[in-house]
Design a protein around this motif. Structure first.
Motif, PDB file in Angstrom:
ATOM      1  N   THR A 533       0.752  -1.350  -0.056  1.00 30.51           N
ATOM      2  CA  THR A 533       0.088  -0.060   0.037  1.00 30.51           C
ATOM      3  C   THR A 533       0.771   1.354  -0.076  1.00 30.51           C
ATOM      4  O   THR A 533       0.605   2.237  -0.550  1.00 30.51           O
ATOM      5  N   GLN A 534       2.172   1.095   0.679  1.00 31.88           N
ATOM      6  CA  GLN A 534       3.026   2.417   0.700  1.00 31.88           C
ATOM      7  C   GLN A 534       3.760   2.399  -0.657  1.00 31.88           C
ATOM      8  O   GLN A 534       4.347   3.736  -1.080  1.00 31.88           O
ATOM      9  N   ALA A 535       3.561   1.654  -1.715  1.00 33.08           N
ATOM     10  CA  ALA A 535       4.404   1.634  -2.869  1.00 33.08           C
ATOM     11  C   ALA A 535       3.707   2.525  -3.979  1.00 33.08           C
ATOM     12  O   ALA A 535       4.207   2.779  -5.085  1.00 33.08           O
ATOM     13  N   GLY A 536       2.287   2.694  -3.803  1.00 36.68           N
ATOM     14  CA  GLY A 536       1.712   3.602  -4.823  1.00 36.68           C
ATOM     15  C   GLY A 536       0.146   3.133  -4.823  1.00 36.68           C
ATOM     16  O   GLY A 536      -0.211   2.056  -4.173  1.00 36.68           O
ATOM     17  N   ASN A 537      -0.688   4.092  -5.462  1.00 32.81           N
ATOM     18  CA  ASN A 537      -2.089   3.934  -5.480  1.00 32.81           C
ATOM     19  C   ASN A 537      -2.612   2.502  -6.224  1.00 32.81           C
ATOM     20  O   ASN A 537      -1.788   2.597  -7.286  1.00 32.81           O
TER      21      ASN A 537
END
Length: 597
Positions: A533-537
């Protein structure tokens, strides 16, 4: 009687299809039926159907005892054609009866505006017709009918091209100048001289016959370290020429073990040159799950310089960074295990615009230096944002003129030629620059739509024969319309399925049915997803990742989107990034490892 159209007078009709307005003209005394075997009473005599997709059947028929049945596949639209002689500066009418979904009837090569009509659905026999006028030097046109990639079979009957007859077409001369380029381990490029009056060519390799429209092709599916003989003939509506003199070529041995990618591969980006919240991961610590490791990133010294530099993350930002010697040794160890390591150019902050030939040449020189210094396997193009921008002159992806596009294509082809068949080329564009081309491309009255939409399409198309993998970023994206004309939102199986289906099926660019972006092979497609979830939408839960693969490769577990085919050879997945996957306890790669293809 089969039908009465040979003696019937033409009636006036006005058609408006796909923006085309065509007005029928009154037949003159010299007008005649020019289509040969338009009722298919003589089977497929006079017709040529792509990929063996056509057959004459006895039911259903519109008239007489036979009709055409043509069955599209995931990579073929079942196009059946016939070359017809015509007169310059003359008016003609095309008509015919069709049944099925997505059926097109039209004519190309008119020298003016090619004409067609179509229907998205015909549950019973439906008549299609249109008119056209030939150009000042046009002496032949191609009458055609086709369906749509991966859809059900269509039927056609009583096809007609009515108007003044032209001089008889003569069988073309035998092609000359057949030469073989540098072979790969499984392919041989061929070129030959154009033959006046030819509308197509056939390449012969053993028992294989390969239809070709231009004067070059790449014969694939060959065996490594094997000698092959090739010949070519020229074709048109009158028939086929004799075969050319043969040329022989021997495929390469295929290089060292592990040169090829595995049937299903996992691609990931390794943050080698910078630090972020995911933490630094050493090359030696990358798990064996990853088949292709893209070094992020090689970046330009300026936006327009073309000069690309790469260095490891500074120790002040990444305290656990390895030495350059350790990094190179780890790359060699990965390669010995069959893994591929590429330099990725660009990224979110690495804007690259090769707007001059000087920048193009600097790109080739500097990227070559990086590949050679670290012993890398190839190049990943991760141009984002404004790296590719089309001017108002570019409206056809098949013939780009914008320097930033043409220079990039030339630069990559130069690199490919330098390193040969072992060179791996991948691309990671955003959906905005690829799939959004289905709605918008180039300049025009698009209601304020950014003209850069779809601007990767000319690059992908020009390099499709050199492209190892296309892994479009299915994240950080707005809603995109699929081939079902419905908008799909990222983060779920339907979005990934719809976006991949477009690349595997092909699609009309900017809704123009005369500009179809051809599908890529399934083994060239990987799907890009964020690893956490932190890597991109647009992070996708493992269950939806598996649904995506199930639907595309097995036609099971599909959601609301209906694909146009099934592709067991789909190459795999790409993720941003290896570092973020490690941060997320390797959830993405472990799920990939556990998936049963």
């Amino acid at each position: 009687m089969k039908r009465t159209r040979l003696t019937a007078a033409l009636t006036a009709a006005v058609l408006a299809v796909g923006g085309l307005v065509a007005t029928a003209t009154t037949a003159q005394a010299a007008d005649q039926e020019l289509a040969v075997n338009g009722g298919f009473e003589a089977g497929l005599t006079g017709w040529s159907c792509s990929a063996g997709s056509g057959a004459a059947v006895t039911t259903p028929v519109h008239g007489g005892t036979s009709a055409l049945k043509a069955t599209p596949s995931g990579g073929d639209n079942a196009k059946c054609t016939q070359t017809v002689t015509v007169k310059p500066n003359s008016a003609y009418t095309v008509s015919g009866w069709v049944q099925g979904g997505y059926v097109y009837l039209g004519v190309s090569g008119t020298g003016t505006t090619d004409a067609y009509n179509w229907t998205p659905s015909a549950s019973s026999w439906q008549k299609l017709s249109t008119t056209f006028r030939t150009g000042a030097s046009t002496t032949s046109v191609t009458l055609y009918t086709h369906g749509w990639y991966g859809t059900a079979a269509y039927h056609a009957d009583d096809l007609s091209l009515f108007g003044p007859g032209g001089a008889p077409i003569e069988i073309p001369a035998t092609p000359t100048g057949l030469t073989a380029g540098s072979p790969g381990s499984t392919s041989v490029p061929l070129n030959w001289s154009a033959v006046p009056g030819a509308t197509g060519y056939k390449v012969y390799q053993g028992t294989r016959v390969i239809p070709v429209t231009g004067t070059s092709t790449v014969v694939t599916g060959l065996t490594a370290a094997t000698s092959y003989s090739f010949q070519v003939s020229a074709t048109n509506g009158a028939g086929e020429s004799a075969k050319s003199a043969a040329v022989t070529a021997e495929t390469t041995s295929g290089g060292t073990p592990g040169t090829a990618l595995p049937p299903h591969a996992l691609v990931g980006y390794l943050h080698s040159s910078f630090a972020n919240g995911s933490g630094y991961t050493r090359m030696a610590d990358v798990p064996d799950s990853w088949d292709v490791i893209n070094l992020a990133f090689g970046e330009p010294t300026s936006v327009t310089s073309g000069d690309i530099r790469f260095s490891l993350c500074p120790v002040t930002e990444c305290p656990n960074v390895e030495s350059v010697a350790e990094f190179k040794a780890a790359i060699q160890a990965k390669q010995a295990a069959g893994k591929k390591v590429l330099i990725s150019i660009g990224g979110q902050n690495g804007q690259v615009q090769l707007s001059s030939t000087g920048a193009r040449d600097a790109f080739v020189t500097s990227v070559s230096k990086i590949i050679d210094e670290y012993g890398l396997d190839g190049l990943d193009i991760d141009f984002e944002g404004h790296s590719l921008s089309l001017n108002t002159g570019d409206t056809d992806f098949r013939s780009p003129t914008t320097p930033v596009v043409t220079n990039l294509i030339q630069a990559v082809k130069t690199l490919k030629a330098k390193y040969g068949a072992k060179f791996i080329l991948t691309m990671a564009p955003e959906t905005f620059f690829v799939q959004l081309g289905y709605q918008f491309y180039g300049s025009g009255p698009w209601g304020g739509q950014d003209p850069r939409a779809g601007s990767y399409l000319p690059v992908i198309h020009a390099l499709r024969d050199d492209l190892t993998l296309l892994h479009v970023q299915h994240y950080n994206s707005g809603p995109i319309m699929g081939l079902d004309n419905q908008y799909h939102t990222m983060g779920n199986a339907d979005f990934h399925i719809a976006m991949a289906d477009m690349m595997l099926t092909g699609f009309p660019v900017a809704g123009n049915q005369s500009r179809i972006f051809p599908p890529l092979r399934a083994d060239q497609i990987a799907i890009g997803m964020p690893a956490s979830t932190q890597a991109g939408n647009g992070h996708t839960a493992p269950a939806d990742v598996n649904k995506t693969l199930d639907c595309l490769t097995k036609k099971t577990n599909c959601g609301s989107y209906q694909t146009h085919g099934t592709w067991p050879a789909l190459r795999g997945l790409m993720t941003w990034s290896i570092n973020w996957d490690r941060y997320n306890q390797w959830q993405f790669s472990r799920n990939f490892d556990a998936y049963t293809w």
